[in-house]
Scaffold this motif. Structure first.
Motif, PDB file in Angstrom:
ATOM      1  N   LEU A  45     -70.797  63.147 -15.239  1.00  0.00           N
ATOM      2  CA  LEU A  45     -70.116  62.024 -15.883  1.00  0.00           C
ATOM      3  C   LEU A  45     -70.219  60.749 -15.060  1.00  0.00           C
ATOM      4  N   SER A  46     -70.357  60.887 -13.750  1.00  0.00           N
ATOM      5  CA  SER A  46     -70.550  59.711 -12.900  1.00  0.00           C
ATOM      6  C   SER A  46     -71.839  58.989 -13.251  1.00  0.00           C
ATOM      7  N   GLY A  47     -72.756  59.695 -13.896  1.00  0.00           N
ATOM      8  CA  GLY A  47     -74.000  59.092 -14.346  1.00  0.00           C
ATOM      9  C   GLY A  47     -73.797  58.000 -15.374  1.00  0.00           C
ATOM     10  N   SER A  48     -72.583  57.883 -15.907  1.00  0.00           N
ATOM     11  CA  SER A  48     -72.274  56.761 -16.804  1.00  0.00           C
ATOM     12  C   SER A  48     -72.506  55.436 -16.101  1.00  0.00           C
ATOM     13  N   HIS A  49     -72.476  55.445 -14.764  1.00  0.00           N
ATOM     14  CA  HIS A  49     -72.674  54.226 -13.992  1.00  0.00           C
ATOM     15  C   HIS A  49     -74.136  53.810 -13.928  1.00  0.00           C
ATOM     16  N   THR A  50     -74.969  54.454 -14.706  1.00  0.00           N
ATOM     17  CA  THR A  50     -76.348  53.985 -14.834  1.00  0.00           C
ATOM     18  C   THR A  50     -76.404  52.729 -15.701  1.00  0.00           C
ATOM     19  N   ILE A  51     -75.295  52.438 -16.418  1.00  0.00           N
ATOM     20  CA  ILE A  51     -75.169  51.185 -17.164  1.00  0.00           C
ATOM     21  C   ILE A  51     -73.811  50.562 -16.816  1.00  0.00           C
ATOM     22  N   GLY A  52     -73.672  49.295 -17.078  1.00  0.00           N
ATOM     23  CA  GLY A  52     -72.405  48.621 -16.828  1.00  0.00           C
ATOM     24  C   GLY A  52     -72.385  47.860 -15.512  1.00  0.00           C
ATOM     25  N   VAL A  53     -71.268  47.183 -15.280  1.00  0.00           N
ATOM     26  CA  VAL A  53     -71.121  46.353 -14.092  1.00  0.00           C
ATOM     27  C   VAL A  53     -69.827  46.692 -13.357  1.00  0.00           C
ATOM     28  N   ALA A  54     -69.704  46.192 -12.127  1.00  0.00           N
ATOM     29  CA  ALA A  54     -68.485  46.361 -11.337  1.00  0.00           C
ATOM     30  C   ALA A  54     -68.087  45.014 -10.756  1.00  0.00           C
ATOM     31  N   ARG A  55     -66.763  44.814 -10.638  1.00  0.00           N
ATOM     32  CA  ARG A  55     -66.233  43.596 -10.042  1.00  0.00           C
ATOM     33  C   ARG A  55     -66.368  43.646  -8.531  1.00  0.00           C
ATOM     34  N   CYS A  56     -66.395  42.473  -7.933  1.00  0.00           N
ATOM     35  CA  CYS A  56     -66.510  42.354  -6.476  1.00  0.00           C
ATOM     36  C   CYS A  56     -65.445  43.173  -5.752  1.00  0.00           C
ATOM     37  N   THR A  57     -64.228  43.175  -6.270  1.00  0.00           N
ATOM     38  CA  THR A  57     -63.146  43.911  -5.615  1.00  0.00           C
ATOM     39  C   THR A  57     -63.397  45.410  -5.582  1.00  0.00           C
ATOM     40  N   SER A  58     -64.258  45.898  -6.479  1.00  0.00           N
ATOM     41  CA  SER A  58     -64.538  47.334  -6.541  1.00  0.00           C
ATOM     42  C   SER A  58     -65.574  47.785  -5.522  1.00  0.00           C
ATOM     43  N   PHE A  59     -66.426  46.859  -5.064  1.00  0.00           N
ATOM     44  CA  PHE A  59     -67.475  47.275  -4.122  1.00  0.00           C
ATOM     45  C   PHE A  59     -67.461  46.500  -2.806  1.00  0.00           C
ATOM     46  N   ARG A  60     -66.458  45.657  -2.602  1.00  0.00           N
ATOM     47  CA  ARG A  60     -66.399  44.876  -1.354  1.00  0.00           C
ATOM     48  C   ARG A  60     -66.327  45.799  -0.127  1.00  0.00           C
ATOM     49  N   ASP A  61     -65.494  46.837  -0.201  1.00  0.00           N
ATOM     50  CA  ASP A  61     -65.395  47.769   0.922  1.00  0.00           C
ATOM     51  C   ASP A  61     -66.724  48.477   1.185  1.00  0.00           C
ATOM     52  N   HIS A  66     -78.853  48.763 -10.000  1.00  0.00           N
ATOM     53  CA  HIS A  66     -79.651  47.533  -9.876  1.00  0.00           C
ATOM     54  C   HIS A  66     -81.113  47.742 -10.246  1.00  0.00           C
ATOM     55  N   THR A  67     -81.521  48.974 -10.515  1.00  0.00           N
ATOM     56  CA  THR A  67     -82.935  49.218 -10.823  1.00  0.00           C
ATOM     57  C   THR A  67     -83.228  49.117 -12.321  1.00  0.00           C
ATOM     58  N   THR A  68     -82.469  49.830 -13.148  1.00  0.00           N
ATOM     59  CA  THR A  68     -82.640  49.766 -14.608  1.00  0.00           C
ATOM     60  C   THR A  68     -81.251  49.589 -15.229  1.00  0.00           C
ATOM     61  N   PRO A  69     -80.653  48.413 -15.085  1.00  0.00           N
ATOM     62  CA  PRO A  69     -79.237  48.202 -15.400  1.00  0.00           C
ATOM     63  C   PRO A  69     -78.829  48.369 -16.854  1.00  0.00           C
ATOM     64  N   THR A  70     -79.743  48.192 -17.789  1.00  0.00           N
ATOM     65  CA  THR A  70     -79.370  48.300 -19.203  1.00  0.00           C
ATOM     66  C   THR A  70     -79.899  49.579 -19.851  1.00  0.00           C
ATOM     67  N   LEU A  71     -80.571  50.412 -19.072  1.00  0.00           N
ATOM     68  CA  LEU A  71     -81.160  51.644 -19.608  1.00  0.00           C
ATOM     69  C   LEU A  71     -80.376  52.853 -19.116  1.00  0.00           C
ATOM     70  N   PHE A  72     -79.980  53.715 -20.057  1.00  0.00           N
ATOM     71  CA  PHE A  72     -79.268  54.932 -19.671  1.00  0.00           C
ATOM     72  C   PHE A  72     -80.305  55.966 -19.242  1.00  0.00           C
ATOM     73  N   ASP A  73     -80.496  56.105 -17.934  1.00  0.00           N
ATOM     74  CA  ASP A  73     -81.476  57.038 -17.393  1.00  0.00           C
ATOM     75  C   ASP A  73     -80.912  57.673 -16.120  1.00  0.00           C
ATOM     76  N   ASN A  74     -81.748  58.313 -15.337  1.00  0.00           N
ATOM     77  CA  ASN A  74     -81.278  58.995 -14.119  1.00  0.00           C
ATOM     78  C   ASN A  74     -81.503  58.168 -12.858  1.00  0.00           C
ATOM     79  N   ALA A  75     -81.826  56.890 -12.996  1.00  0.00           N
ATOM     80  CA  ALA A  75     -82.093  56.048 -11.824  1.00  0.00           C
ATOM     81  C   ALA A  75     -80.869  55.927 -10.921  1.00  0.00           C
ATOM     82  N   TYR A  76     -79.694  56.021 -11.486  1.00  0.00           N
ATOM     83  CA  TYR A  76     -78.447  55.968 -10.710  1.00  0.00           C
ATOM     84  C   TYR A  76     -78.462  56.997  -9.583  1.00  0.00           C
ATOM     85  N   TYR A  77     -78.932  58.198  -9.876  1.00  0.00           N
ATOM     86  CA  TYR A  77     -78.956  59.263  -8.867  1.00  0.00           C
ATOM     87  C   TYR A  77     -80.021  58.995  -7.807  1.00  0.00           C
TER      88      TYR A  77
END
Length: 336
Positions: free
Chosen positions: A203-219, A256-267
Motif C-alpha cells: 500500500l505504501s506504493g501509492s506514493h508512486t503518485i502524488g506530492v508531499a508538503r515540505c513539512t512532511s519531508f524536511r526531517d 521524482h522519477t515517474t511522478p504521474t505514472l502508477f508504476d514500481n519506480a517508487y521501490y
C-alpha cells in the motif's frame, strides 16, 4: 568484542519485535472481530444503481484530465478514511457548531484535498439514483479509478459500505500513519487495522503518485538519516525548495522519477536511498526491516508482483468496515 555485543543486541531486538508484533496482531484481531465485511458484494448496486461505477469512472476521468492531482488526492482520502473507524466516509464530514469531524486532524488538515470532486460525483449519483450509493463506496471506487487512470492495476471493489453517523478527531490524530514515524510504529498501525506487513509495503506504493508538503519531508533532508542519492543535484533541489525554516506549503513529487505514472519506480527509489519521506525509506533502510527489505526489492524488480499485491491489499483495506453501520448520506459533508 564490539561485534559480539552488536550481534547480541540485534538478537534481543529481533526477539522483542517478534513478541511485540504477535501482541499487536492479537489485538488487531480482537479490535476488528466485529467489523464483518461479508455483506460487501460485487453486485451490490446491480439492481438499485447499475450505472454507479460507470458514473464515478466518467467523473474521475474528467476530473483527472483537468487536474492530474485529483487522482492521488482521492486515493489518499480513501486511505485516511479507512484508517479511522473503517471505510465509512467519516473523513468527509464537515465541522459544525455541535459536531467535530476529522478534517482538522493533524494528518488531514493540510494533506487532504479534492472534497469538491467528491461533491460533484455524489451529485451525479444522486441524480441517477437518489439515496442509494454511499459516500464510502464512492471513495472506494474513486480510489480504484485514480490508480487505473494513472496506469496502475485494476481490482474488483466489494460494495455495500454505509456512511457513519460519527467521526473521530482523536483517532484521526493517532491511527493514521505519519511521514516521520519509524518502522515499528508503522507496522503496529497497520497490524492494528488487521493489515499485514506485506499489505503495508504494498500500500505504501501509492506514493508512486502524488506530492508531499515540505513539512512532511524536511526531517528527511536535514535530519540524522539524511536523504542519500547518487544524483547530488536532487538533494540540492529539495533543500532549495524546502529550506529549514520556511516555505512549509511548498510541495514536491513523492516519486521524482515517474511522478504521474502508477508504476514500481517508487521501490527503485527506496533501494537507491531516494525515498522522499522517512516513513518510506524506513521500509528499506531500517535495521529491523528484515521482511520489508525483501518486499521492496521484489516489487522494485517485478511490477507484476507489485500490482498483484497492491490490488489484493487495497481490497483488504477497503473491507475494513465500521461495525456500527450507518446510513447513505444525501450530502457527503453532512449526516442526513
Amino acid at each position: 568484542m564490539a561485534g559480539s555485543s552488536l550481534s547480541f543486541n540485534l538478537s534481543n531486538l529481533r526477539c522483542n519485535l517478534a513478541v511485540l508484533f504477535c501482541f499487536i496482531c492479537s489485538c488487531g484481531v480482537v479490535m476488528f472481530s466485529e467489523a464483518d465485511a461479508n455483506y460487501l458484494t460485487l453486485d451490490y448496486y446491480a439492481k438499485t444503481c447499475p450505472k454507479a461505477s460507470e458514473i464515478i469512472h466518467s467523473q474521475m476521468e474528467s476530473a483527472v484530465s483537468s487536474d492530474p492531482r485529483v487522482g492521488p488526492r482521492l486515493l489518499r482520502m480513501h486511505f485516511h478514511d479507512c484508517f479511522v473507524q473503517g471505510c465509512d466516509g467519516s473523513v468527509l464530514l464537515d465541522d459544525t457548531e455541535t459536531f467535530k469531524g476529522e478534517k482538522t486532524a493533524g494528518p488531514n488538515i493540510n494533506s487532504l484535498h479534492g472534497f469538491d470532486v467528491v461533491d460533484k460525483i455524489k451529485s451525479h449519483l444522486e441524480s441517477e439514483c437518489p439515496g442509494v450509493v454511499s459516500c464510502a463506496d464512492l471513495l472506494a471506487l474513486a480510489a480504484k479509478d485514480a490508480v487505473i487512470l494513472a496506469g496502475g492495476p485494476y481490482w474488483d471493489v466489494p460494495l455495500g459500505r454505509k456512511d457513519s453517523r460519527s467521526a473521530s478527531l482523536e483517532k484521526a490524530n493517532t491511527d493514521i500513519p505519519l511521514p516521520n514515524q519509524g518502522l515499528i510504529t508503522l507496522i503496529s498501525k497497520f497490524l492494528a487495522k488487521g493489515l499485514s506487513t506485506t499489505d503495508m509495503v504494498a500500500l505504501s506504493g501509492s506514493h508512486t503518485i502524488g506530492v508531499a508538503r515540505c513539512t512532511s519531508f524536511r526531517d528527511r533532508i536535514y535530519g540524522d538519516y539524511q536523504y542519500t542519492s547518487k544524483d547530488g543535484g536532487e538533494l540540492l533541489r529539495l533543500k532549495k525548495m524546502c529550506p529549514e525554516k520556511k516555505n512549509d506549503e511548498n510541495t514536491t513529487n513523492l516519486d521524482h522519477t515517474t511522478p504521474t505514472l502508477f508504476d514500481n519506480a517508487y521501490y527503485g527509489n527506496l533501494v537507491k536511498g531516494e525515498g522522499l519521506l522517512n516513513s518510506d525509506q524506513e521500509l528499506y533502510s531500517s535495521i529491523i526491516g528484515f521482511q520489508t527489505v525483501k518486499l521492496v526489492k521484489k516489487y522494485a524488480e517485478d511490477s507484476l508482483i507489485f500490482f498483484k499485491h497492491y490490488s489484493d491489499s487495497m481490497v483488504r483495506m477497503g473491507n475494513i468496515t465500521n461495525p456500527h453501520g450507518g446510513e447513505v448520506r444525501n450530502n457527503c459533508r453532512v449526516m442526513n
